[in-house]
Design a protein around this motif. Structure first.
Motif, PDB file in Angstrom:
ATOM      1  N   SER A   1      -3.626   0.222  -5.597  1.00 19.47           N
ATOM      2  CA  SER A   1      -3.498   1.372  -4.699  1.00 19.47           C
ATOM      3  C   SER A   1      -2.902   2.594  -5.399  1.00 19.47           C
ATOM      4  O   SER A   1      -3.157   3.734  -4.998  1.00 19.47           O
TER       5      SER A   1
ATOM      6  N   ASP B   1      -1.926  -5.530  -5.605  1.00 15.13           N
ATOM      7  CA  ASP B   1      -2.264  -4.530  -4.588  1.00 15.13           C
ATOM      8  C   ASP B   1      -1.544  -3.205  -4.838  1.00 15.13           C
ATOM      9  O   ASP B   1      -2.077  -2.129  -4.546  1.00 15.13           O
TER      10      ASP B   1
ATOM     11  N   ARG C   1       1.336   7.150  -6.555  1.00 14.10           N
ATOM     12  CA  ARG C   1       0.239   8.095  -6.782  1.00 14.10           C
ATOM     13  C   ARG C   1       0.627   9.511  -6.374  1.00 14.10           C
ATOM     14  O   ARG C   1       0.337  10.480  -7.086  1.00 14.10           O
TER      15      ARG C   1
ATOM     16  N   GLY D   1       2.246   1.777  -3.532  1.00 11.24           N
ATOM     17  CA  GLY D   1       1.205   2.269  -4.428  1.00 11.24           C
ATOM     18  C   GLY D   1       0.873   3.726  -4.158  1.00 11.24           C
ATOM     19  O   GLY D   1       0.724   4.531  -5.092  1.00 11.24           O
ATOM     20  N   THR D   2       0.767   4.086  -2.876  1.00  9.11           N
ATOM     21  CA  THR D   2       0.476   5.474  -2.505  1.00  9.11           C
ATOM     22  C   THR D   2       1.618   6.395  -2.907  1.00  9.11           C
ATOM     23  O   THR D   2       1.384   7.531  -3.351  1.00  9.11           O
TER      24      THR D   2
ATOM     25  N   GLY E   1       0.814  -1.213   0.000  1.00  5.28           N
ATOM     26  CA  GLY E   1       0.000   0.000   0.000  1.00  5.28           C
ATOM     27  C   GLY E   1       0.844   1.258   0.000  1.00  5.28           C
ATOM     28  O   GLY E   1       0.518   2.240  -0.677  1.00  5.28           O
TER      29      GLY E   1
END
Length: 273
Positions: free
Chosen positions: A162, A158, A135, A131-132, A128
């Motif tokens: 994310s 995942d 982003r 992925g964050t 996570g």
């Protein structure tokens, strides 16, 4: 357009399953499985190689049908509704999934802006968070994210989910050899005379708002548990920190949260000037 129909959990379907769940098999095939409108739209927009689409032919929206008809693929697969549901990771079964080819990790393939802003994430251990981070880098205008050392798999489902569509919009390069990284930094310092490497730490160092972040730079974020590798800290021109309230019980931020704050300060300073 070539199409094969799948009616059971045969060897082809099992391949799709391992692309979702098995890191070693993903790299053996050099492919990963993706679902979600945003992700697929961005993958196509950014010219990722779509090898196959997976779908139930009797359950396609205009968007999905248009995607299938316009994107060149090697071979598409028509699955039963039950198989699509078994493969989908969403509560409402995705109408369209794609098998996408991985990209090669080459720093030289990434085109940098005139005033580059690069982020490095050292040995990320949480899907996570990675992925964050992708982003946030995309949102704050970073040129590229570099991942170092042994880390969670960039192509894990995942991570892709994310990061949302940003996964396909932001260049992400994995580097396992520190010498390759340090040679790249030396090259950047020769190309940009005022290029800086800025490390981050939870200890009291230069407050981030007191540092000039308008120059070409690489921001180095440490591992969630161990922080930034000592070798990277020694290679940094400066270490900075996010000042916290003296009344706070917390001694540090979550790494993806800290990265977002630091990148926002970089964007703020550059926008202001």
């Amino acid at each position: 357009m070539k199409e094969t129909k799948i009616f059971s959990k045969n060897s082809i379907f099992q391949k799709f399953e391992v692309l979702k769940t098995n890191r070693n098999k993903r790299y053996r095939y050099n492919e990963f499985l993706v679902e979600g409108v945003r992700s697929l739209n961005e993958a196509v927009k950014n010219n990722w190689k779509i090898n196959s689409f997976l779908y139930d032919k009797n359950n396609l929206s205009d968007w999905a049908a248009n995607m299938i008809s316009k994107v060149n693929t090697d071979l598409n697969y028509c699955l039963t509704p039950e198989l699509m549901k078994a493969l989908s990771g969403k509560g409402d079964t995705s109408e369209l999934m794609a098998v996408i080819e991985m990209r090669k990790d080459k720093l030289e393939n990434v085109m940098l802006s005139e005033n580059p802003f690069i982020v490095l994430f050292d040995r990320p251990s949480n899907k996570g968070n990675l992925g964050t981070m992708i982003r946030s880098c995309d949102a704050m205008g970073a040129d590229m994210l570099i991942i170092t050392g042994h880390s969670v798999d960039l192509y894990d489902t995942d991570v892709v989910v994310s990061a949302m569509g940003s996964f396909f919009n932001l260049p992400v390069v994995r580097i396992s050899d520190n010498k390759v990284l340090f040679d790249y930094i030396d090259e950047l310092k020769n190309r940009y005379t005022n290029f800086m490497t800025i490390g981050t730490t939870a200890h009291r160092e230069n407050p981030v708002y007191s540092v000039d972040l308008t120059c070409p730079l690489m921001l180095m974020m440490g591992n969630e548990t161990m922080g930034l590798n000592r070798a990277f800290k020694d290679y940094c021109d400066m270490l900075c920190t996010i000042p916290m309230s003296e009344k706070s019980y917390a001694t540090s931020f979550n790494v993806s949260c800290a990265a977002s704050i630091l990148m926002y300060e970089i964007a703020r300073q550059r926008g202001g000037k």
